[in-house]
Scaffold this active site. Sequence first.
Site, mmCIF file in Angstrom:
data_model
loop_
_atom_site.group_PDB
_atom_site.id
_atom_site.type_symbol
_atom_site.label_atom_id
_atom_site.label_comp_id
_atom_site.label_asym_id
_atom_site.label_seq_id
_atom_site.Cartn_x
_atom_site.Cartn_y
_atom_site.Cartn_z
ATOM 1 N N LYS A 71 108.961 25.999 -32.720
ATOM 2 C CA LYS A 71 108.546 24.625 -33.002
ATOM 3 C C LYS A 71 107.037 24.591 -33.186
ATOM 4 C CE LYS A 71 108.693 19.935 -31.191
ATOM 5 N NZ LYS A 71 109.254 19.020 -30.195
ATOM 6 N N ARG A 130 99.473 18.392 -28.908
ATOM 7 C CA ARG A 130 100.474 19.285 -28.319
ATOM 8 C C ARG A 130 100.163 20.764 -28.602
ATOM 9 N NH1 ARG A 130 103.666 15.128 -26.954
ATOM 10 N NH2 ARG A 130 104.895 13.921 -28.439
ATOM 11 N N GLU A 161 108.807 34.138 -30.118
ATOM 12 C CA GLU A 161 109.447 32.961 -29.508
ATOM 13 C C GLU A 161 110.976 33.051 -29.627
ATOM 14 O OE1 GLU A 161 108.748 30.345 -27.805
ATOM 15 O OE2 GLU A 161 106.601 29.977 -27.951
ATOM 16 N N LYS A 173 111.521 24.473 -36.670
ATOM 17 C CA LYS A 173 111.135 23.082 -36.905
ATOM 18 C C LYS A 173 109.639 22.993 -37.145
ATOM 19 C CE LYS A 173 110.831 18.839 -34.350
ATOM 20 N NZ LYS A 173 110.821 18.225 -33.072
HETATM 21 C C1 PBG Z 1 110.206 15.836 -28.723
HETATM 22 C C2 PBG Z 1 110.562 15.928 -30.151
HETATM 23 C C3 PBG Z 1 109.762 15.651 -31.280
HETATM 24 C C4 PBG Z 1 110.597 15.775 -32.388
HETATM 25 C C5 PBG Z 1 111.854 16.151 -31.930
HETATM 26 N N1 PBG Z 1 111.791 16.261 -30.543
HETATM 27 C C6 PBG Z 1 108.372 15.175 -31.401
HETATM 28 C C7 PBG Z 1 107.235 16.000 -31.007
HETATM 29 O O1 PBG Z 1 107.338 17.153 -30.624
HETATM 30 O O2 PBG Z 1 106.157 15.399 -31.067
HETATM 31 C C8 PBG Z 1 110.178 15.512 -33.811
HETATM 32 C C9 PBG Z 1 111.282 15.223 -34.766
HETATM 33 C C10 PBG Z 1 110.883 14.647 -36.058
HETATM 34 O O3 PBG Z 1 109.704 14.563 -36.433
HETATM 35 O O4 PBG Z 1 111.802 14.242 -36.776
HETATM 36 N N2 PBG Z 1 109.375 16.808 -28.213
#
Ligand code: PBG
Length: 327
Positions: A196, A218, A234, A249
């Site tokens: 991610k 983050r 990861e 993602k």
């Molecule tokens: C929670 C999470 C996020 C998304 C999915 N789970 C946001 C983030 O990490 O800020 C993003 C999903 C999207 O943009 O459609 N941590």
Amino acid sequence: MTELQFKRHRRLRSSKVMREIVQETHVHKQDLIYPLFVAEGEGIRREVSSMPGVFQLSLDCLNEEVGEISSLGIPAVVLFGIPHEKDELGKGAYHDHGIVQKAITQIKENFPEMLVIADTCLCEFTDHGHCGVIKDGDVQNDSSLLLLAQTAVSQAKAGADIIAPSNMMDGFVAAIRQGLDEAGFSHIPIMSYAVKYSSAFYGPFRDAADSTPQFGDRKTYQMNPANRLEALREAESDLEEGADFLMVKPALAYLDIIREVKDRYNAPMVAYNVSGEYSMIKAAAQNGWLDEKAVVMEKLIAMKRAGADLIITYFAKDVAKWLNEAK
Ligand code: PBG
């Protein structure tokens, strides 16, 4: 003219049927996962301003939505929660009667065949909007793991079919696997948001889930978009820790990473076609600048071609409708 030597690739493109029988990649309804935002309260069906067609829904409005998803033939939903109250420790995430827990139970009661995936994170439930516990201005890894494992167990207790941790703490798969096993949920799979990235494409989601970090960003836990080898580390550690599915993602700007993870590791691959990827197509389509259906189908095919087995997408309902019409 002297004799030219060349290959005739156009032979296989000569008609629609011909093109269809040689098509290498397909998008099926079975590949789709639809994200749902469940909000505490009543009578809520609030459209997310940056995501036209996506709604925050209260429990009394949820059955209608899930009924539609189910009748379209979409096999799975992933749940995000919007609680009334947030606090430092994100207690709403692991409360047995938290909004996500209630939504899971309600969906499984009314639509037992629908696969319910629970997103396991704290950011929607913490007042600071980070995905873990804060101490001295930074997100604490190990103390956050306890709360995340507790969240996963409460979601499994509520009836979740799959646990999908998205928090990016180190060891989250190990902690959640152990928590689930000890609580009698060794049969519940983990769909790890293994790879991610710290992405600007999550902007509209943070409107939808009201989870924008109140300070900082983050970047100490989500990955640097410039890194490829780190993605492999990861993915590898999550598999070792017991992940059943691997996710990459966002999807569109990371198709190379999807391909590489898929080639190296033998686990079902999930691509998260995130909020910003949805909003930019919606905006262009609303302006008449792009053919929405054609562009959406092309990009989902690209994710499948890159190696995704499953796609989490806000377009799932539209795609299922288009596929049903094509029959
Ligand atoms: C929670 C999470 C996020 C998304 C999915 N789970 C946001 C983030 O990490 O800020 C993003 C999903 C999207 O943009 O459609 N941590």
